[in-house]
Design a protein around this motif. Structure first.
Motif, mmCIF file in Angstrom:
data_model
loop_
_atom_site.group_PDB
_atom_site.id
_atom_site.type_symbol
_atom_site.label_atom_id
_atom_site.label_comp_id
_atom_site.label_asym_id
_atom_site.label_seq_id
_atom_site.Cartn_x
_atom_site.Cartn_y
_atom_site.Cartn_z
ATOM 1 N N ARG A 190 12.960 5.221 9.943
ATOM 2 C CA ARG A 190 14.220 5.335 9.204
ATOM 3 C C ARG A 190 14.028 5.199 7.694
ATOM 4 N N GLU A 191 12.787 5.366 7.239
ATOM 5 C CA GLU A 191 12.534 5.109 5.814
ATOM 6 C C GLU A 191 13.307 6.055 4.897
ATOM 7 N N ARG A 192 13.672 7.262 5.386
ATOM 8 C CA ARG A 192 14.444 8.169 4.526
ATOM 9 C C ARG A 192 15.936 7.907 4.619
ATOM 10 N N GLU A 213 10.937 10.573 -0.918
ATOM 11 C CA GLU A 213 9.795 10.726 -0.019
ATOM 12 C C GLU A 213 8.872 9.525 -0.162
ATOM 13 N N PRO A 214 9.206 8.394 0.466
ATOM 14 C CA PRO A 214 8.332 7.222 0.345
ATOM 15 C C PRO A 214 6.927 7.543 0.872
ATOM 16 N N ARG A 215 5.926 7.035 0.154
ATOM 17 C CA ARG A 215 4.531 7.351 0.509
ATOM 18 C C ARG A 215 3.971 6.223 1.382
ATOM 19 N N CYS A 216 4.490 6.160 2.593
ATOM 20 C CA CYS A 216 4.226 5.010 3.460
ATOM 21 C C CYS A 216 2.743 4.839 3.793
ATOM 22 N N THR A 217 1.988 5.936 3.835
ATOM 23 C CA THR A 217 0.572 5.787 4.211
ATOM 24 C C THR A 217 -0.193 4.998 3.145
ATOM 25 N N LEU A 218 0.343 4.947 1.923
ATOM 26 C CA LEU A 218 -0.337 4.204 0.847
ATOM 27 C C LEU A 218 0.220 2.789 0.695
ATOM 28 N N CYS A 219 1.166 2.428 1.540
ATOM 29 C CA CYS A 219 1.920 1.196 1.305
ATOM 30 C C CYS A 219 1.212 -0.037 1.882
ATOM 31 N N PRO A 220 1.091 -1.085 1.079
ATOM 32 C CA PRO A 220 0.386 -2.282 1.562
ATOM 33 C C PRO A 220 1.171 -3.062 2.628
ATOM 34 N N VAL A 221 2.463 -2.810 2.764
ATOM 35 C CA VAL A 221 3.253 -3.589 3.727
ATOM 36 C C VAL A 221 3.789 -2.697 4.853
ATOM 37 N N ARG A 222 3.106 -1.572 5.092
ATOM 38 C CA ARG A 222 3.641 -0.628 6.097
ATOM 39 C C ARG A 222 3.673 -1.238 7.505
ATOM 40 N N GLU A 223 2.702 -2.144 7.788
ATOM 41 C CA GLU A 223 2.677 -2.742 9.139
ATOM 42 C C GLU A 223 3.909 -3.601 9.387
ATOM 43 N N ALA A 224 4.419 -4.188 8.314
ATOM 44 C CA ALA A 224 5.557 -5.101 8.478
ATOM 45 C C ALA A 224 6.902 -4.400 8.291
ATOM 46 N N CYS A 225 6.869 -3.152 7.865
ATOM 47 C CA CYS A 225 8.108 -2.488 7.437
ATOM 48 C C CYS A 225 8.945 -2.026 8.636
ATOM 49 N N VAL A 226 10.152 -2.549 8.733
ATOM 50 C CA VAL A 226 11.014 -2.212 9.871
ATOM 51 C C VAL A 226 11.462 -0.743 9.791
ATOM 52 N N ALA A 227 11.835 -0.297 8.614
ATOM 53 C CA ALA A 227 12.293 1.089 8.475
ATOM 54 C C ALA A 227 11.195 2.063 8.896
ATOM 55 N N ARG A 228 9.984 1.794 8.497
ATOM 56 C CA ARG A 228 8.842 2.651 8.849
ATOM 57 C C ARG A 228 8.627 2.645 10.363
ATOM 58 N N ARG A 229 8.676 1.444 10.929
ATOM 59 C CA ARG A 229 8.449 1.313 12.378
ATOM 60 C C ARG A 229 9.502 2.113 13.152
ATOM 61 N N ALA A 287 15.433 -3.131 1.229
ATOM 62 C CA ALA A 287 16.325 -2.496 2.215
ATOM 63 C C ALA A 287 15.518 -1.819 3.309
ATOM 64 N N ARG A 288 14.377 -1.248 2.954
ATOM 65 C CA ARG A 288 13.542 -0.564 3.950
ATOM 66 C C ARG A 288 12.672 -1.563 4.722
ATOM 67 N N LEU A 289 12.059 -2.450 3.956
ATOM 68 C CA LEU A 289 11.133 -3.407 4.580
ATOM 69 C C LEU A 289 11.839 -4.239 5.642
ATOM 70 N N THR A 317 6.411 3.400 -7.550
ATOM 71 C CA THR A 317 5.299 4.347 -7.355
ATOM 72 C C THR A 317 5.048 4.744 -5.891
ATOM 73 N N VAL A 318 5.432 3.913 -4.940
ATOM 74 C CA VAL A 318 5.124 4.213 -3.525
ATOM 75 C C VAL A 318 6.402 4.327 -2.683
ATOM 76 N N CYS A 319 7.218 3.294 -2.729
ATOM 77 C CA CYS A 319 8.449 3.301 -1.927
ATOM 78 C C CYS A 319 9.545 3.974 -2.749
ATOM 79 N N VAL A 320 9.286 5.233 -3.088
ATOM 80 C CA VAL A 320 10.161 5.968 -4.012
ATOM 81 C C VAL A 320 11.391 6.501 -3.265
HETATM 82 S S1 SF4 Z 1 6.229 1.439 4.610
HETATM 83 FE FE1 SF4 Z 1 8.304 0.720 4.182
HETATM 84 S S2 SF4 Z 1 8.137 -0.405 2.250
HETATM 85 FE FE2 SF4 Z 1 6.287 0.843 2.490
HETATM 86 S S3 SF4 Z 1 6.735 2.763 1.388
HETATM 87 FE FE3 SF4 Z 1 7.269 3.073 3.545
HETATM 88 S S4 SF4 Z 1 9.432 2.558 3.633
HETATM 89 FE FE4 SF4 Z 1 8.673 1.700 1.727
#
Ligand code: SF4
Length: 346
Positions: A208-210, A189-205, A139-141, A183-186
């Protein structure tokens, strides 16, 4: 790119969990059933004990349901154990464990999620799975705007999961999605800085991840008032208790517990239980103890009173129960007893 990043991250970060060390479809199945609605830390000791007692699908299929429920005691959602037992009997009646997704899905009690887990992790088949963790990640990605628990949102998550799982190492890919959600996209409080797909994540961009996934409306949990009677039998050991076994279908099916009924007060409960067990009951005058128990769809509030039965009940006349016994405390360990029943017994 998403796929490769997830797999590389999983290889470096996966928790070492017992069910990840096996390719045995039966062991993977047991773990997946236990993990539905139950935390990993709680499942680990139950999983080890269960496989020690029932090491193969044939061992489980041949065991009496009472023994299976006794091994499941305390884990909750006992319907899972009953279905697992029935599923094991289905598999044991075949020449071997089914090896394709359609045949796995035919096992009683095995749904789409469990099929994906067994097919991908035991047989390396590109079968998708979506649980709460995977749905949140997707949903976030991909910024899914609909409720991922139903309708269009649910269909979209499965579609995306199917696209992602197609390729090498489908079992690891499914695990990577679940692990990332756990463990990461909890949730909060998603831990986006540790996330391997943060570059591709639309919510992060979009920051809107919360906000995602969109919250679905929660149905209110109705309160149900019940009365349980802790019954001993006149003239017998005062530590023994009359226990009834709940009928196999429905909540707590197959589990043993003190008789409890939905009733407006202790006297109405006594009358109903007297009728069901065919004995006279004298209630203790002491005040009732209150036990509260929250289930997925209801909140039970049970008044627990003590009573004495005129003689040991020998049969039950009730749709809710299918057996009755007078049980000594040491015998409880050999029967399926729920956490609620343990609370009632005090
Ligand atoms: S970057 Fe996207 S997929 Fe990664 S933890 Fe944040 S919200 Fe979740």
């Amino acid at each position: 790119m998403i796929r490769a990043a997830l797999l590389a991250w999983y290889d470096d970060n996966a928790r070492d969990l017992p069910w990840r060390r096996t390719r045995d479809p039966y062991a993977i199945w047991v773990a997946e059933v236990m993990l539905q609605q139950t935390r990993v830390e709680t499942v680990i000791p139950y999983y080890a004990r269960f496989l020690e007692r029932f090491p193969t699908v044939d061992a489980l299929a041949g065991a009496p349901l009472d023994e299976v429920l006794s091994c499941w005691s305390g884990l909750g959602y006992y319907r899972r154990a009953r279905l697992l037992h029935r599923g094991a009997q289905h598999v044991a009646a075949r020449a071997s464990f089914p090896r394709d997704a359609d045949a796995i899905r035919e096992i009683p009690g095995v749904g789409r999620y469990t099929t994906g887990a067994i097919a991908s992790q035991a047989f390396d088949l590109p079968a998708a799975l979506v649980d709460g963790n995977v749905a949140r990640v997707l949903a976030r990605l991909f910024a899914i705007e609909d409720d991922v628990k139903k309708g269009a949102g649910l269909r979209r998550t499965w579609q995306l999961a199917e696209q992602l799982v197609a390729g090498p190492r489908p079992g690891a890919l499914n695990n990577a999605l679940m692990e990332l959600g756990a463990t990461v996209c909890v949730p909060r409080e998603p831990r986006c800085t540790l996330c391997p797909v943060r570059e591709a994540c639309v919510a992060r961009r979009e920051g809107r991840e919360r906000e995602l996934p969109v919250a679905s409306e929660k149905a209110a949990r109705p309160r149900v008032r019940e009365v349980a009677i802790l019954l001993r039998v006149r003239g017998r050991d005062e530590h023994e208790r009359v226990m009834v076994r709940r009928a196999p279908t429905g909540l707590f099916g197959g589990m043993w517990e003190p008789p409890r009924v939905v009733a407006r007060d202790r006297h109405a409960a006594r009358a109903e239980i007297e009728h069901a067990l065919g004995v006279k009951i004298t209630l203790d005058d002491a005040r009732a103890r209150k036990v509260s128990h929250v289930l997925t769809h209801r909140h039970l509030e049970v008044s627990v009173v003590r009573g004495v039965a005129s003689r040991p009940p020998s049969a039950v006349r009730s749709e809710a129960w299918d057996a009755v016994a007078v049980v000594a405390p040491h015998e409880l360990a050999t029967r399926g007893v729920s956490t609620l029943a343990r609370k009632l017994l005090g």
